[in-house]
Scaffold this active site. Sequence first.
Site, PDB file in Angstrom:
ATOM      1  N   HIS A   1       3.539  -6.762   3.982  1.00  0.00           N
ATOM      2  CA  HIS A   1       3.319  -5.495   2.529  1.00  0.00           C
ATOM      3  C   HIS A   1       4.127  -6.494   1.481  1.00  0.00           C
ATOM      4  CE1 HIS A   1       1.460  -2.167   1.410  1.00  0.00           C
ATOM      5  NE2 HIS A   1       1.913  -1.512   3.011  1.00  0.00           N
TER       6      HIS A   1
ATOM      7  N   ASP B   1      -1.246  -5.503  -0.717  1.00  0.00           N
ATOM      8  CA  ASP B   1      -1.137  -3.712  -0.579  1.00  0.00           C
ATOM      9  C   ASP B   1      -2.410  -3.378   0.189  1.00  0.00           C
ATOM     10  OD1 ASP B   1       0.733  -3.615  -2.183  1.00  0.00           O
ATOM     11  OD2 ASP B   1      -0.381  -3.671  -3.905  1.00  0.00           O
TER      12      ASP B   1
END
Length: 516
Positions: A487, A491
């Site tokens: 992450h 995204d």
Amino acid sequence: MSTEVRVPTLGESVTEATVATWFKKPGDPVAADEMLCELETDKVTVEVPSPAAGTLGEIVAGEGETVGVDALLATISEGAGAKSDDADDSAEQDKTQPAASESNGDKGNVDVMVPTLGESVSEATVSTWFKKVGDSVSQDEMLCELETDKVSVEVPSPAAGTICDILAQEGDTVQAGGKIAVLSGSADGTITPDKRPEPADDDSAPEGGKETQSAQGGDIEHAPSAKKAMAEKGLSADQVQGSGRDGRIMKEDVAKAASAATSAPAASAQPAQAPRAPVSADDAAREERVKMTRLRQTIAKRLKDSQNTAAMLTTYNEVDMTEVMALRNEYKDEFLKKHGVKLGFMSFFTKACCHALKEVPEVNAEIDGTDIVYKNFVHMGIAAGTPTGLVVPVIRDTDAMSFAAIEKAIAEKGARARDGKLSMAEMQGGTFTISNGGVYGSLMSSPILNPPQSGILGMHKIQQRPMVVNGEIKARPMMYLALSYDHRIVDGKGAVTFLVRVKEALEDPRRLLMDL
């Protein structure tokens, strides 16, 4: 005639060193380039080879003494076994005491060395010896098997003969290029056992004896400066990991151990792993304790490092495999006949992932410090389970390969993985990974990232499930897909988009041909 042994160049701005260890004593025969002693500077250890064959004469600088560059260390009387400069005496000595190089030629002694282990791999563990001392062997016959972090390496016999010494036992760690055994045999190939001297208890032991003693856990003489540093810092030898010859402790090793000790109190407050639950004597008698293989230790370390480093998250979707299965069933026989390999599902998933990675390039990228490195190619890692553990062979430039080329590559890499024949180069450089837990019956899982990659796709079992299709409930072959991603770079939108593109390509394989 005598030859001087002098201190070699020690490095830029280094003008002196300490004599750490002499491997020979006065009167010992030495061969050209045989190691005579070891010098220790502030940063490195320097081995001093013999400049000529002969007999070691006077040792001018003893162990613990500080010497400058080009200082005289010792002298060598040329001619093996020579005690003086008299040529007649040397010739007479040569008749009864051959030089080390001649001895090897007469007896046929051959050293068995650790082969090259692969890029950036410097050590291995002796896994299995297929032979024992006294066994006769033929040339190229397998002597032992070494285990590195990822692959197993077989060591063939370099010549025919008899094993007269094994220097590294099963479970020992050996360095690339190190000696692990000695063969004896005559020059014409006739097997003749070699009588080697037993390791001595004092410094008069020959170099081979010292190596054997070290391999079997004998005492090791540590560097004088290291002893002084340990005394100053209150450390014992068993608290320091030696990096010198045969595990000798050097000055820099003491500094590292002392630095680690200062940070140990904070680390010790939280143990690295939970303590074992109490075990009764009856249960303990029925337990079996087995040392982890180097491969398993590496898997454990890399997966834990992945969890500790990446901000890992997993997103899920499901795919209707009806169209892929229909296409495969229609063309599998013709595909096998033309290309000589079966048409499986992995080539469809590989193609679908390559297609999706073009649209979401961050899933194919990696983080390097504060930079993001985007890869304009796809080196696909295909996770494969083997009897010894999980490995991930890499298929390079899969985005430019056909279905047939992908299937052939997967089959070839899979077979080599199961046989333990993969090289380190074949498991490095991947940009994205596919893991197929469905072959073991997994319905759903969260795969762990293979660092430094930013994405891994988990495939699962195909299972008939009731689905609503055009307002009607129908049984469909469904598969859950899982994308674990970092992450920090990917995204949620990018991760979901990637999975949707894979789903679309598999549910309508024609999209792959049309690049849609």
